[in-house]
Design a protein around this motif. Structure first.
Motif, mmCIF file in Angstrom:
data_model
loop_
_atom_site.group_PDB
_atom_site.id
_atom_site.type_symbol
_atom_site.label_atom_id
_atom_site.label_comp_id
_atom_site.label_asym_id
_atom_site.label_seq_id
_atom_site.Cartn_x
_atom_site.Cartn_y
_atom_site.Cartn_z
ATOM 1 N N ASN A 97 -4.521 1.004 -5.799
ATOM 2 C CA ASN A 97 -4.060 -0.429 -5.359
ATOM 3 C C ASN A 97 -4.545 -1.699 -4.857
ATOM 4 N N ASP A 109 -0.708 3.706 2.582
ATOM 5 C CA ASP A 109 -1.250 3.503 1.643
ATOM 6 C C ASP A 109 -0.985 2.027 1.208
ATOM 7 N N HIS A 110 -0.397 1.197 2.229
ATOM 8 C CA HIS A 110 -0.061 0.066 2.943
ATOM 9 C C HIS A 110 -0.365 -0.044 4.015
ATOM 10 N N HIS A 139 0.457 -1.674 -7.231
ATOM 11 C CA HIS A 139 -0.423 -1.260 -7.855
ATOM 12 C C HIS A 139 -0.839 -1.701 -9.656
ATOM 13 N N HIS A 192 6.179 -2.570 3.821
ATOM 14 C CA HIS A 192 7.376 -1.107 4.079
ATOM 15 C C HIS A 192 6.042 -0.325 4.875
ATOM 16 N N ASP A 222 6.125 -1.935 -3.114
ATOM 17 C CA ASP A 222 6.236 -1.384 -4.566
ATOM 18 C C ASP A 222 7.485 -2.044 -5.090
HETATM 19 FE FE FE Z 1 2.466 2.056 -2.577
#
Ligand code: FE
Ligand code: ZN
Length: 263
Positions: free
Chosen positions: A21, A65-66, A175, A61, A137
């Protein structure tokens, strides 16, 4: 659309997080805004190292991982605005935004407009302004997000919004998936010379431990099979892979996406 570029004093830096990321940090000499902080620790280290105070958090979103770093960043920086998708499903969001809304970041003299981009998730949004696109993403270099929640039709529509932005728009994807995406893109378009040249460049970047991002809309229109699935060359490639020709542009896009999922 006219481009008014990023103020000269604002830099945009990719803070690496997890394995692949990037948490984009927009900052001047004193203040910072971060996009999609999945992890607080590397952000706090970067802020400390550069003596920056956090002015806002932008969220594209709901994926962890965000968003995973929001709580800790807010507890260390009380009252920091957290701007993201509507729906009240992301903990910590203080200002919900949707298509066409404007996000003002006065400490950096920045204003972004919100573009809704359902596909990867249904809540997905992007931030666009000053010749820059923070696309989460939805779009990757030579790729696009997996369709976890949306339909191929929704994702194609979302990507088409990006294609209509000026060619020189700088695209900040979240990413480092470029090399894997390029390997797939070459399978779809073996004769794309620009893609081959881009592939060599991306390999050199990675061999030197440099990011392949940001990219720009012009490059992506030339190399990204998900922005090119309407072209006859890709449709022929799809026909030979699947044994039948796509019936329309949505079918072609869905075919490329499904091929990548199995690649
Ligand atoms: Fe992601
Ligand atoms: Zn995601």
């Amino acid at each position: 659309m006219t481009q008014d570029f990023m103020p000269e004093e604002v830099s945009v830096f990719p803070i690496p997080a997890f394995t692949d990321n990037y948490i984009w940090c927009l900052h001047n000499a004193s203040h910072a805004v971060v996009v999609d902080p999945g992890d607080a620790q590397p952000v706090m280290a970067f802020l400390k190292q550069h003596s920056l105070s956090l002015a806002a958090i932008l969220i594209t979103h709901h994926h962890h991982d965000h968003t995973g770093g929001i709580a800790r960043l807010v507890s260390a920086n009380p009252n920091v605005p957290v701007i993201g998708p509507r729906g009240n499903h992301i903990r910590g969001i203080t200002k919900s935004v949707s298509q066409g809304d404007t996000v003002h970041l006065p400490v950096l003299s920045l204003t972004f407009s919100v573009i809704e981009t359902p596909g990867h998730t249904l809540d997905h949004i992007a931030f666009y302004g000053h010749g820059a696109l923070f696309c989460g993403d939805t779009l990757f270099s030579a790729g696009c997000g997996r369709l976890f929640e949306g339909s191929p039709e929704q994702m194609l529509h979302s990507l088409n919004k990006f294609k209509r932005l000026p060619d020189d728009t700088i695209v900040y994807c979240t990413h480092e998936y470029t090399q894997a995406n390029v390997a797939f893109a070459k399978a779809v378009e073996p004769d794309n010379a620009e893609l081959q040249a881009y592939s060599d460049w991306a390999d050199a970047q990675r061999n030197n431990d440099n990011p392949t991002l940001p990219t720009d809309i012009k490059t992506q229109k030339a190399i990204n099979p998900f922005l090119r699935s309407h072209l006859s060359g890709i449709q022929e490639s799809l026909a030979s892979h699947w044994g039948k020709s796509p019936v329309n542009d949505v079918d072609a896009f869905a075919g490329v996406r499904r091929w990548k999922d199995e690649f």
